[in-house]
Structures are given as structure tokens and as C-alpha cells.
Design an enzyme around this catalytic site. Structure first.
Site, PDB file in Angstrom:
ATOM      1  N   ASP A 121     -11.567 102.376  -2.640  1.00  0.00           N
ATOM      2  CA  ASP A 121     -10.680 103.480  -3.005  1.00  0.00           C
ATOM      3  C   ASP A 121     -11.451 104.642  -3.610  1.00  0.00           C
ATOM      4  O   ASP A 121     -11.202 105.803  -3.296  1.00  0.00           O
ATOM      5  CB  ASP A 121      -9.666 103.025  -4.068  1.00  0.00           C
ATOM      6  CG  ASP A 121      -8.508 102.237  -3.501  1.00  0.00           C
ATOM      7  OD1 ASP A 121      -8.363 102.185  -2.270  1.00  0.00           O
ATOM      8  OD2 ASP A 121      -7.743 101.684  -4.300  1.00  0.00           O
TER       9      ASP A 121
ATOM     10  N   HIS B 282      -6.234  98.476   2.889  1.00  0.00           N
ATOM     11  CA  HIS B 282      -4.784  98.634   2.856  1.00  0.00           C
ATOM     12  C   HIS B 282      -4.150  98.096   4.141  1.00  0.00           C
ATOM     13  O   HIS B 282      -2.943  98.210   4.331  1.00  0.00           O
ATOM     14  CB  HIS B 282      -4.396 100.097   2.631  1.00  0.00           C
ATOM     15  CG  HIS B 282      -4.251 100.426   1.183  1.00  0.00           C
ATOM     16  ND1 HIS B 282      -3.065 100.789   0.601  1.00  0.00           N
ATOM     17  CD2 HIS B 282      -5.165 100.389   0.189  1.00  0.00           C
ATOM     18  CE1 HIS B 282      -3.252 100.980  -0.695  1.00  0.00           C
ATOM     19  NE2 HIS B 282      -4.518 100.744  -0.959  1.00  0.00           N
TER      20      HIS B 282
ATOM     21  N   HIS C 255       0.820 111.015   2.120  1.00  0.00           N
ATOM     22  CA  HIS C 255       0.120 109.941   1.419  1.00  0.00           C
ATOM     23  C   HIS C 255      -0.120 108.718   2.295  1.00  0.00           C
ATOM     24  O   HIS C 255      -1.225 108.176   2.344  1.00  0.00           O
ATOM     25  CB  HIS C 255       0.913 109.525   0.180  1.00  0.00           C
ATOM     26  CG  HIS C 255       0.185 108.549  -0.686  1.00  0.00           C
ATOM     27  ND1 HIS C 255      -0.717 108.938  -1.667  1.00  0.00           N
ATOM     28  CD2 HIS C 255       0.205 107.191  -0.720  1.00  0.00           C
ATOM     29  CE1 HIS C 255      -1.210 107.869  -2.261  1.00  0.00           C
ATOM     30  NE2 HIS C 255      -0.664 106.786  -1.708  1.00  0.00           N
TER      31      HIS C 255
ATOM     32  N   ARG D  90       5.422 105.418  -7.454  1.00  0.00           N
ATOM     33  CA  ARG D  90       5.510 103.967  -7.362  1.00  0.00           C
ATOM     34  C   ARG D  90       5.632 103.312  -8.742  1.00  0.00           C
ATOM     35  O   ARG D  90       6.226 102.247  -8.889  1.00  0.00           O
ATOM     36  CB  ARG D  90       4.285 103.427  -6.624  1.00  0.00           C
ATOM     37  CG  ARG D  90       4.237 101.913  -6.440  1.00  0.00           C
ATOM     38  CD  ARG D  90       3.287 101.282  -7.446  1.00  0.00           C
ATOM     39  NE  ARG D  90       3.236  99.849  -7.300  1.00  0.00           N
ATOM     40  CZ  ARG D  90       4.046  99.006  -7.921  1.00  0.00           C
ATOM     41  NH1 ARG D  90       5.006  99.447  -8.704  1.00  0.00           N
ATOM     42  NH2 ARG D  90       3.919  97.703  -7.776  1.00  0.00           N
TER      43      ARG D  90
ATOM     44  N   ASP E  16      -3.285 106.289   3.317  1.00  0.00           N
ATOM     45  CA  ASP E  16      -3.353 104.864   2.981  1.00  0.00           C
ATOM     46  C   ASP E  16      -3.705 104.017   4.202  1.00  0.00           C
ATOM     47  O   ASP E  16      -4.510 103.084   4.122  1.00  0.00           O
ATOM     48  CB  ASP E  16      -2.003 104.385   2.438  1.00  0.00           C
ATOM     49  CG  ASP E  16      -1.804 104.685   0.961  1.00  0.00           C
ATOM     50  OD1 ASP E  16      -2.750 105.152   0.303  1.00  0.00           O
ATOM     51  OD2 ASP E  16      -0.681 104.453   0.469  1.00  0.00           O
TER      52      ASP E  16
ATOM     53  N   HIS F 290     -11.512  96.183  -3.664  1.00  0.00           N
ATOM     54  CA  HIS F 290     -10.537  97.193  -3.257  1.00  0.00           C
ATOM     55  C   HIS F 290     -10.804  98.516  -3.972  1.00  0.00           C
ATOM     56  O   HIS F 290     -10.787  99.584  -3.359  1.00  0.00           O
ATOM     57  CB  HIS F 290      -9.119  96.700  -3.571  1.00  0.00           C
ATOM     58  CG  HIS F 290      -8.043  97.587  -3.042  1.00  0.00           C
ATOM     59  ND1 HIS F 290      -7.239  97.243  -1.978  1.00  0.00           N
ATOM     60  CD2 HIS F 290      -7.626  98.831  -3.417  1.00  0.00           C
ATOM     61  CE1 HIS F 290      -6.387  98.210  -1.729  1.00  0.00           C
ATOM     62  NE2 HIS F 290      -6.591  99.198  -2.601  1.00  0.00           N
TER      63      HIS F 290
ATOM     64  N   ASP G 298       1.673 107.617  -5.270  1.00  0.00           N
ATOM     65  CA  ASP G 298       1.098 106.647  -6.205  1.00  0.00           C
ATOM     66  C   ASP G 298       1.755 106.753  -7.571  1.00  0.00           C
ATOM     67  O   ASP G 298       2.065 105.745  -8.214  1.00  0.00           O
ATOM     68  CB  ASP G 298      -0.413 106.856  -6.332  1.00  0.00           C
ATOM     69  CG  ASP G 298      -1.186 106.239  -5.178  1.00  0.00           C
ATOM     70  OD1 ASP G 298      -0.684 105.274  -4.568  1.00  0.00           O
ATOM     71  OD2 ASP G 298      -2.290 106.727  -4.886  1.00  0.00           O
TER      72      ASP G 298
ATOM     73  N   HIS H  78      -7.568 111.055  -1.302  1.00  0.00           N
ATOM     74  CA  HIS H  78      -6.293 111.575  -0.814  1.00  0.00           C
ATOM     75  C   HIS H  78      -6.277 113.097  -0.770  1.00  0.00           C
ATOM     76  O   HIS H  78      -5.760 113.696   0.180  1.00  0.00           O
ATOM     77  CB  HIS H  78      -5.146 111.065  -1.686  1.00  0.00           C
ATOM     78  CG  HIS H  78      -4.629 109.720  -1.258  1.00  0.00           C
ATOM     79  ND1 HIS H  78      -4.011 109.508  -0.050  1.00  0.00           N
ATOM     80  CD2 HIS H  78      -4.656 108.522  -1.885  1.00  0.00           C
ATOM     81  CE1 HIS H  78      -3.666 108.238   0.048  1.00  0.00           C
ATOM     82  NE2 HIS H  78      -4.048 107.611  -1.044  1.00  0.00           N
TER      83      HIS H  78
ATOM     84  N   HIS I 185       2.791 101.120   0.812  1.00  0.00           N
ATOM     85  CA  HIS I 185       1.430 101.653   0.746  1.00  0.00           C
ATOM     86  C   HIS I 185       0.438 100.837   1.586  1.00  0.00           C
ATOM     87  O   HIS I 185      -0.727 101.216   1.678  1.00  0.00           O
ATOM     88  CB  HIS I 185       0.948 101.687  -0.696  1.00  0.00           C
ATOM     89  CG  HIS I 185       1.659 102.688  -1.554  1.00  0.00           C
ATOM     90  ND1 HIS I 185       1.068 103.869  -1.966  1.00  0.00           N
ATOM     91  CD2 HIS I 185       2.909 102.700  -2.083  1.00  0.00           C
ATOM     92  CE1 HIS I 185       1.925 104.552  -2.722  1.00  0.00           C
ATOM     93  NE2 HIS I 185       3.048 103.858  -2.795  1.00  0.00           N
TER      94      HIS I 185
ATOM     95  N   TRP J 143      -7.889 105.200  -1.539  1.00  0.00           N
ATOM     96  CA  TRP J 143      -8.786 106.350  -1.565  1.00  0.00           C
ATOM     97  C   TRP J 143      -8.873 107.017  -2.929  1.00  0.00           C
ATOM     98  O   TRP J 143      -9.735 107.850  -3.132  1.00  0.00           O
ATOM     99  CB  TRP J 143      -8.395 107.404  -0.522  1.00  0.00           C
ATOM    100  CG  TRP J 143      -8.478 106.948   0.890  1.00  0.00           C
ATOM    101  CD1 TRP J 143      -7.503 107.030   1.837  1.00  0.00           C
ATOM    102  CD2 TRP J 143      -9.614 106.363   1.553  1.00  0.00           C
ATOM    103  NE1 TRP J 143      -7.953 106.532   3.033  1.00  0.00           N
ATOM    104  CE2 TRP J 143      -9.253 106.120   2.894  1.00  0.00           C
ATOM    105  CE3 TRP J 143     -10.905 106.024   1.137  1.00  0.00           C
ATOM    106  CZ2 TRP J 143     -10.121 105.550   3.815  1.00  0.00           C
ATOM    107  CZ3 TRP J 143     -11.770 105.446   2.052  1.00  0.00           C
ATOM    108  CH2 TRP J 143     -11.373 105.229   3.374  1.00  0.00           C
TER     109      TRP J 143
END
Length: 286
Positions: free
Chosen positions: A172, A145, A135, A67, A139, A168, A64, A25, A79, A20
Site C-alpha cells: 500500500d 486487494h 477509489h 469506511r 483498489d 499488505h 477509506d 490513490h 474495497h 495504495w
């Protein structure tokens, strides 16, 4: 100097977990904030040590960022859940088949929800758990995802608004930004919340919480994952991989499929608020 292969690999990896994008998000978190009870709000704010108006939205992308820290790489698999299905012919998610040994979004929601429910959890542990839940619920609602094909669409090259990117990434970011039409996350969330309450677009928000239970956390999260995964066959890749690799997807493709992004962001926010209410009040409603 880095080789072109290394640069390309780094570029790809930075795409893998940003479901996203920031706008999506934050919008999900703003929607959730409008549905939490006063008791839930106080509990969440206490854990986050924040009384800011955007107390959930401002941590919605923390996972994010984490990570990619030196100590946070372990969280990358959390995720997504890599459905090893066969879109567009068939779509399905199976926990035992698709949630790897390192974990996945579904196992993460189970784990971090249990931490928030445990009064003995340390405050620092609850802080991370809250940021992860905010989060990962988001996701889970991004269809790619919940899909393993072509690394969740990361290796499917597409063109969007004249720019080369991957499938992808447009789910997002670009599709969400085009849908928001210049609104910031708070404004976009207000409009979606109004649509949820009014039942616009044929939405029945009451049905979005069917089967939701803290006693069946894995089952609940798997239902959400399966629902999102079904869109991979029905919308995201309905015409196959070759079809999305042709033309500019900001036109006809966007018009045919943007409602998936709209309903999934709305569902994620509504469900996140309800989930937090369940944790802190035992009821889904505020």
C-alpha cells in the site's frame, strides 16, 4: 482500558482497506485527470462540485475515510475481492467464488458505474458513486486487494526499512513511497504520465484497454482483478510466505518487485480516465 487483543485487532482492521495509501490513490487520480476529455472533466467536476486543480485527487481517499464512519462500515467489503486461490502455486479470481454476499470491488464498480450512467440518479447518489469509482478502480489494481491469503497479506509480518509492519501495508505505502522518491502525488503522476505516453519500460498503454466495455462492466473489472492477482504468484509472494518474513524487504525485495507497483499505479490511472470518458463521451480517449 482496551486489552492488548482489542488494540491489535483495531490496528489490523485499520490496515485492511487502504490500498495504495494516500500517495498511491492521489497519484492514480492525477494520472486519470490528465486523460479525461474536456466533456468528462466538466461532468466529473459538476458531480463533485469542485473546480479545484486536484478535483479527483482530493476525493480519491474519501472511501477509506467513509469506511470508518458510523454509517460507512457496510462498505468495507467493497474495497477488495478475496481470491480463494493458492499462491504462489496458483493464482486465480472467480467472481462467483470470491465476491461475497456483501459485495466486493468488482460488484461495486459495476453498481456505481450504472448509477453514474443513469440520468435519473440523484445528485447525492452520483456524488458517492463518483467517489467510490475513483477509489475502487485504484483498489482493484493493488495485487493484495485481489487475494484472500492471510487477509490479503495483512497477517504476514515483515520488516521494511528497519520497521516492523505487514506485507499488505508495504504494498500500500512503503514500496510506493520509496518508488516516488520524495515526489508528491502530482509530481509522481506527471512522471508516470510521461512514461505512459513515451512507452517507457516497455509499456503499451493501448493494450491496457483491451476488452474494456461499459456493456461488459463485470467482465472488464474481473479482467483487471485477474491481472493484478497474477502478480501475487509472479512477484508479491513468488518465493512463498516464509521468504518475505525474513530480512528487510526495502532492499533486494524492493528492487525485484517495485516495477509491479509502478505499472499498476500507471494502469489504474490510465484506465480510470478512460472509464470515465466512456461514461460521459462513449469513447475511451479524450
Amino acid at each position: 482500558m482496551l486489552s492488548s487483543l482489542v488494540v491489535a485487532t483495531i490496528f489490523l482492521l485499520t490496515r485492511l482497506t487502504n490500498a495504495w495509501g494516500t500517495l498511491g490513490h492521489e497519484t492514480i487520480a492525477w494520472i486519470a485527470q490528465s486523460y479525461v476529455s474536456s466533456t468528462t472533466k466538466a461532468s466529473v467536476q459538476s458531480i463533485l462540485s469542485s473546480t479545484a486543480s486536484d478535483y479527483m485527487a482530493n476525493v480519491s481517499t474519501w472511501a477509506d475515510s467513509y469506511r470508518y464512519t458510523s454509517g460507512g462500515g457496510w462498505s468495507a467489503p467493497l474495497h477488495y475481492i478475496d481470491a480463494k486461490d493458492n499462491p504462489p502455486e496458483s493464482c486465480s479470481v472467480d467472481y462467483n467464488r470470491d465476491c461475497g454476499e456483501a459485495g466486493c470491488s468488482v460488484s461495486a464498480i459495476v453498481n456505481y458505474t450504472s448509477i453514474l450512467l443513469d440520468e435519473k440518479s440523484k445528485s447525492s447518489t452520483k456524488l458517492d458513486a463518483m467517489r467510490f469509482v475513483i477509489h475502487f478502480v485504484g483498489d482493484l489494481h493493488q495485487p493484495l486487494h485481489d487475494e484472500a491469503l492471510d487477509v490479503g497479506g495483512n497477517t504476514i509480518s515483515v520488516t521494511y526499512d528497519g520497521e516492523k509492519t505487514n506485507l499488505h501495508h508495504i504494498w500500500d505505502t512503503e514500496i510506493v513511497e520509496q518508488l516516488a522518491d520524495g515526489q508528491d502525488a502530482e509530481g509522481f503522476a506527471k512522471n508516470l504520465t510521461t512514461a505512459i505516453q513515451a512507452g517507457d519500460y516497455g509499456w503499451d498503454a493501448g493494450s491496457w484497454l483491451d476488452g474494456v466495455s461499459l456493456n461488459e462492466t463485470q467482465t472488464t473489472a474481473m479482467a483487471w482483478a485477474s491481472e493484478a492477482n497474477a502478480f501475487v504468484c509472479a512477484d508479491v509472494l513468488a518465493a512463498g510466505v516464509d521468504a518475505v518474513e525474513e530480512g528487510d524487504l526495502s532492499g533486494t525485495y524492493y528492487k525485484a518487485h517495485y516495477d509491479v507497483a509502478r505499472i499498476q499505479i500507471a494502469r489504474a490511472g490510465y484506465r480510470l480516465g478512460a472509464w470515465l470518458n466512456l461514461i460521459y463521451t462513449g469513447q475511451t480517449s479524450g
